[in-house]
Motif scaffolding. Structure first.
Motif, PDB file in Angstrom:
ATOM      1  N   GLY A  78     -69.336-129.102 -62.230  1.00 30.02           N
ATOM      2  CA  GLY A  78     -70.630-128.449 -62.096  1.00 30.02           C
ATOM      3  C   GLY A  78     -70.495-127.132 -61.348  1.00 30.02           C
ATOM      4  O   GLY A  78     -69.400-126.594 -61.222  1.00 30.02           O
ATOM      5  N   PRO A  79     -71.595-126.593 -60.833  1.00 27.67           N
ATOM      6  CA  PRO A  79     -71.525-125.319 -60.112  1.00 27.67           C
ATOM      7  C   PRO A  79     -70.650-125.437 -58.856  1.00 27.67           C
ATOM      8  O   PRO A  79     -70.753-126.401 -58.106  1.00 27.67           O
ATOM      9  CB  PRO A  79     -72.967-125.032 -59.725  1.00 27.67           C
ATOM     10  N   VAL A  80     -69.807-124.454 -58.647  1.00 30.86           N
ATOM     11  CA  VAL A  80     -68.891-124.436 -57.511  1.00 30.86           C
ATOM     12  C   VAL A  80     -69.279-123.302 -56.576  1.00 30.86           C
ATOM     13  O   VAL A  80     -69.534-122.191 -57.014  1.00 30.86           O
ATOM     14  CB  VAL A  80     -67.437-124.270 -58.006  1.00 30.86           C
ATOM     15  N   ARG A  81     -69.337-123.606 -55.284  1.00 33.01           N
ATOM     16  CA  ARG A  81     -69.719-122.607 -54.281  1.00 33.01           C
ATOM     17  C   ARG A  81     -68.563-121.666 -53.963  1.00 33.01           C
ATOM     18  O   ARG A  81     -68.711-120.463 -53.972  1.00 33.01           O
ATOM     19  CB  ARG A  81     -70.163-123.311 -53.012  1.00 33.01           C
ATOM     20  N   ASP A  82     -67.402-122.205 -53.632  1.00 30.55           N
ATOM     21  CA  ASP A  82     -66.240-121.390 -53.300  1.00 30.55           C
ATOM     22  C   ASP A  82     -64.970-122.227 -53.428  1.00 30.55           C
ATOM     23  O   ASP A  82     -65.025-123.427 -53.642  1.00 30.55           O
ATOM     24  CB  ASP A  82     -66.362-120.782 -51.910  1.00 30.55           C
ATOM     25  N   GLY A  83     -63.823-121.575 -53.314  1.00 28.92           N
ATOM     26  CA  GLY A  83     -62.562-122.272 -53.451  1.00 28.92           C
ATOM     27  C   GLY A  83     -61.383-121.366 -53.183  1.00 28.92           C
ATOM     28  O   GLY A  83     -61.538-120.165 -52.981  1.00 28.92           O
ATOM     29  N   TYR A  84     -60.175-121.957 -53.187  1.00 26.91           N
ATOM     30  CA  TYR A  84     -58.960-121.185 -52.918  1.00 26.91           C
ATOM     31  C   TYR A  84     -57.740-121.945 -53.437  1.00 26.91           C
ATOM     32  O   TYR A  84     -57.760-123.155 -53.592  1.00 26.91           O
ATOM     33  CB  TYR A  84     -58.817-120.902 -51.416  1.00 26.91           C
ATOM     34  N   TRP A  85     -56.679-121.189 -53.699  1.00 25.72           N
ATOM     35  CA  TRP A  85     -55.393-121.781 -54.050  1.00 25.72           C
ATOM     36  C   TRP A  85     -54.638-122.013 -52.751  1.00 25.72           C
ATOM     37  O   TRP A  85     -54.420-121.098 -51.973  1.00 25.72           O
ATOM     38  CB  TRP A  85     -54.584-120.851 -54.949  1.00 25.72           C
ATOM     39  N   ASN A  86     -54.209-123.232 -52.507  1.00 26.92           N
ATOM     40  CA  ASN A  86     -53.461-123.554 -51.299  1.00 26.92           C
ATOM     41  C   ASN A  86     -51.967-123.355 -51.536  1.00 26.92           C
ATOM     42  O   ASN A  86     -51.507-123.259 -52.679  1.00 26.92           O
ATOM     43  CB  ASN A  86     -53.752-125.000 -50.889  1.00 26.92           C
ATOM     44  N   ASP A  87     -51.202-123.333 -50.447  1.00 26.87           N
ATOM     45  CA  ASP A  87     -49.750-123.179 -50.556  1.00 26.87           C
ATOM     46  C   ASP A  87     -49.087-124.350 -51.260  1.00 26.87           C
ATOM     47  O   ASP A  87     -47.968-124.222 -51.752  1.00 26.87           O
ATOM     48  CB  ASP A  87     -49.131-123.013 -49.158  1.00 26.87           C
TER      49      ASP A  87
END
Length: 107
Positions: free
Chosen positions: A48-57
């Protein structure tokens, strides 16, 4: 003259509300020196809708949806770095706290 006097408090209140609303937008994005890194990802809308995110190491993508404040790991690989059928281009921001960590991860 009487109409102008009764409209002044309403106009004043509306102008204050508009000014505070604009100030909140500025403070959220860069008001305290916060500059969030943005990632261009491909996403299939599974969560569904995503607020934020990141690629981790560790190679996994971590995200927060619009309903939760918890970070979750994308175990189903619904986020990609490259284009594929069924995925659309999206830009997400890494909004972890200033210490570089996240509050809680749900795997």
């Amino acid at each position: 003259m009487k109409r102008l006097i009764t409209k002044r408090p309403l106009l004043f209140a509306l102008s204050i509300g508009a000014a505070l609303g604009l100030n909140a937008c500025v403070a959220y994005d860069s008001g305290y020196g916060r500059h969030y890194q943005a990632y261009d990802v491909y996403y299939d809308n599974h969560y569904g809708p995503v607020r934020d995110g990141y690629w981790n190491d560790d190679g996994w993508f971590y995200y927060r949806d619009t309903r939760s404040r918890e970070w979750r790991r994308d175990d189903g690989r619904h986020f990609r770095r490259d284009a594929a059928d069924g995925y659309h281009s999206s830009r997400v921001h890494d909004r972890r706290d200033q210490r570089g960590g996240h509050r809680r991860i749900r795997e």
